[in-house]
Write an enzyme that holds these catalytic residues in place. Structure first.
Site, PDB file in Angstrom:
ATOM      1  CB  THR A  95      -0.999   0.105   1.121  1.00  0.00           C
ATOM      2  OG1 THR A  95      -0.210   0.046   2.565  1.00  0.00           O
ATOM      3  CG2 THR A  95      -1.743  -1.092   1.245  1.00  0.00           C
ATOM      4  CD  GLU A  99      -5.757  -1.989   2.844  1.00  0.00           C
ATOM      5  OE1 GLU A  99      -5.074  -1.138   3.292  1.00  0.00           O
ATOM      6  OE2 GLU A  99      -6.425  -1.222   1.935  1.00  0.00           O
ATOM      7  CE  LYS A 108     -16.520  18.590  16.634  1.00  0.00           C
ATOM      8  NZ  LYS A 108     -16.388  17.520  17.855  1.00  0.00           N
ATOM      9  CD1 TRP A 130     -19.446  15.815  12.878  1.00  0.00           C
ATOM     10  CD2 TRP A 130     -17.320  15.782  12.249  1.00  0.00           C
ATOM     11  NE1 TRP A 130     -18.714  15.506  13.906  1.00  0.00           N
ATOM     12  CE2 TRP A 130     -17.242  15.401  13.753  1.00  0.00           C
ATOM     13  CE3 TRP A 130     -16.062  15.923  11.935  1.00  0.00           C
ATOM     14  CZ2 TRP A 130     -16.276  14.888  14.632  1.00  0.00           C
ATOM     15  CZ3 TRP A 130     -14.799  15.307  12.668  1.00  0.00           C
ATOM     16  CH2 TRP A 130     -15.176  14.812  14.085  1.00  0.00           C
TER      17      TRP A 130
END
Length: 549
Positions: free
Chosen positions: A188, A335, A445, A450
């Site tokens: 990765t 994954e 935030k 959010w």
């Protein structure tokens, strides 16, 4: 309790799900189908099978055995496709090296994977020479010279790829073995710490091919794959096995075009000369294809493109549709095989307008078969499918990676509670369509609210004159965090920060976004380019670092 199991007769063959089985139908029905490298070299599927045998014979002569790791450093080529099959079919492990990593990162991955043999393109020989003194397991090197002379080097070279192939026998008996045998591994490209190794078994790869093909082949029309398609990957073959699509293309018997190194002008040229109808890429490459086609006056209509890796903005989707392309999102991770959902328009779907259609095509989509796809809160409870309640995507499937290579703690964190945690925050509507709101680490935030960086990016990208943008959260004493936007303008555009803010404020007034999502004037930076990771994703970690410098 006595188990209710079927006891096979002694002569019954227990069919293991091995990569070699993907060739059965392809060879028996599509043996004359064509594989071409850049339009310069062509051979049939039958010849492809012969070359798989030759490569296995070459590697067998270098003492490659069950469990040996063989690394490949090449551009997208017929040789890479041969490696996809020959190496794992021997019971060895294919390691697809990310050639866009730094030399030190490649050194780490080669050592961590215990690669004993490397097939390396001449372009990467100097890099391999640079690190060879620190390579712990390397025994043999095969140089790929693309018909040219092998450059002088100090590596333990056993020969040039094609020269060795000519001398090798095509008759190689690929044995049966446990379908759980490790077939392929890669690393990765996380922005923190060392790269993490992801491994897939033969069973994983075959199940992923079956699941994805089932979804892609099921629609009657639109966002689909069929046996008359001509396939060309534009996702590097080192990255998650090119999303597993080369295995599907061979399994279905599709004409396959391998483009070599990605040059936009060559890609659209191959699209035209070879009749390519199906590809997949990241949004950055799609943007380059559109620009190259415009520059050369080429028609892209009818080209089906799966877009993944990062979010496709509505503006980019609209531009592709204007060119007659059939673009849609594929979602997954390194994954997850990787494809676990597709944004295919539902059967009989008739959008009320283009904006709704674009929104659907840019969504995360609906799960493919064999995927237990949940969106959960912090207590692992499913959130309502109302298109509003947010939660993390967690998954189960027969083709997800079971563990990171040699990293037990990270593996347990990935699989906490028995589900693979994606770190992606999403909502799901009553129609089953999923829409990712943001990555957990990228949610901003600010002002007690959010803010989705993806949502702000899509709105900025829709502003006339904007070619590309990225939004990150940066520290702010008063608000905790504030969004900062990095904007790339189109070549003929001229705008200022207030123009961006004015466009965003219109969305505040219509309640599309919060006022806290609008960056301050000094938080809108016009840049020449947006930094990307080695697989074409926006490098938000680097942008956050730049923002606070």
């Amino acid at each position: 309790m006595q188990e209710n199991l079927i006891t096979p007769t002694p002569s019954a063959y227990t069919f293991p799900l091995l990569i070699k089985q993907l060739l059965l139908n392809a060879l028996s029905i599509h043996g004359d189908q064509q594989i071409t490298y850049r339009g310069e070299r062509r051979y049939s599927f039958r010849q492809f099978r012969e070359r798989i045998g030759q490569l296995a014979s070459v590697l067998d002569g270098l003492d490659v055995r069950h469990g040996t790791t063989v690394a490949v450093m090449d551009w997208d080529s017929h040789r890479y496709l041969e490696s996809y099959f020959a190496i794992p079919m021997m019971g060895a492990t294919l390691f697809t090296v990310n050639v866009r990593l730094s030399a030190q990162q490649i050194l780490y991955t080669l050592n961590d994977s215990k690669a004993e043999v490397v097939l390396v393109h001449a372009d990467f020989v100097p890099m391999l020479e640079e690190i060879q003194a620190d390579l712990k397991s390397l025994r043999h090197v095969i140089v790929i010279a693309d018909g040219e002379a092998v450059p002088a080097n100090t590596l333990p070279v056993d020969g040039e790829y094609e020269a060795l192939m000519v001398q090798a026998s095509a008759e190689f008996d690929f044995p049966d073995f446990d379908e759980r045998t490790k077939a392929a591994t890669f690393y990765t490209t996380g922005t923190t710490g060392d790269p993490k190794g992801v491994a897939y078994s033969h069973r994983d790869i075959v199940m992923h091919a079956m699941s994805t093909a089932m979804s892609l082949c099921s629609p009657r029309e639109g966002q689909r794959l069929h046996r008359e398609d001509v396939y060309m990957p534009i996702t590097p073959m080192f990255h998650v096995l090119a999303w597993g699509m080369p295995y599907i293309a061979i399994m279905l018997g599709l004409k396959t075009v391998l483009p070599g190194r990605y040059v936009p002008e060559r890609l659209v040229g191959l699209r035209e000369s070879e009749g390519v109808t199906f590809s997949h890429c990241v949004p950055t490459i799609l943007q380059m294809l559109l620009q190259a086609a415009d520059a050369q006056g080429m028609d892209l209509s009818g080209w089906k493109l799966m877009i993944g890796g990062s979010a496709m903005s509505p503006a980019l989707c609209e531009a592709a549709l204007e060119h007659g392309m059939d673009v849609f999102t594929a979602y997954g991770m390194s994954e997850t095989g990787p494809i676990v959902s597709l944004a295919q328009l539902p059967p009989g779907y008739r959008p009320k307008d283009r904006q709704e259609e674009v929104r659907m095509r840019c969504a995360t989509g609906r799960p493919v078969p064999f995927v237990d796809f949940r969106i959960v809160d912090g207590n692992m409870n499913d959130v309502p499918h109302d298109g509003k309640q947010q939660g993390e995507i967690v998954l189960r499937s027969p083709f997800l990676t079971k563990a990171y290579v040699g990293k037990p703690q990270a593996s347990e964190e990935l699989w906490a509670g028995g589900y693979l945690h994606t770190q992606d925050i999403a909502v799901r509507g009553q129609d089953g369509f999923v829409r990712i709101v943001d990555r957990i680490k990228d949610v901003i935030k600010t002002g007690g609210e959010w803010v989705s960086s993806i949502e702000v990016e899509s709105l900025i990208a829709s502003v006339p004159g904007v070619q590309e943008c990225a939004v990150v959260g940066v520290p702010d004493e008063k608000w905790g965090e504030r969004p900062m936007a990095f904007v790339v303008q189109k070549p003929d555009a001229s705008m200022g920060a207030e123009g961006i803010r004015h466009a965003l404020m219109a969305h505040v007034e219509s309640n599309r976004i919060s006022k806290y999502a609008v960056p301050a004037p000094d938080r809108i930076a016009f840049v020449a380019e947006i930094p990307k990771t080695s697989v074409g994703k926006i490098n938000k970690k680097l942008l956050r670092e730049r923002a606070v410098q």
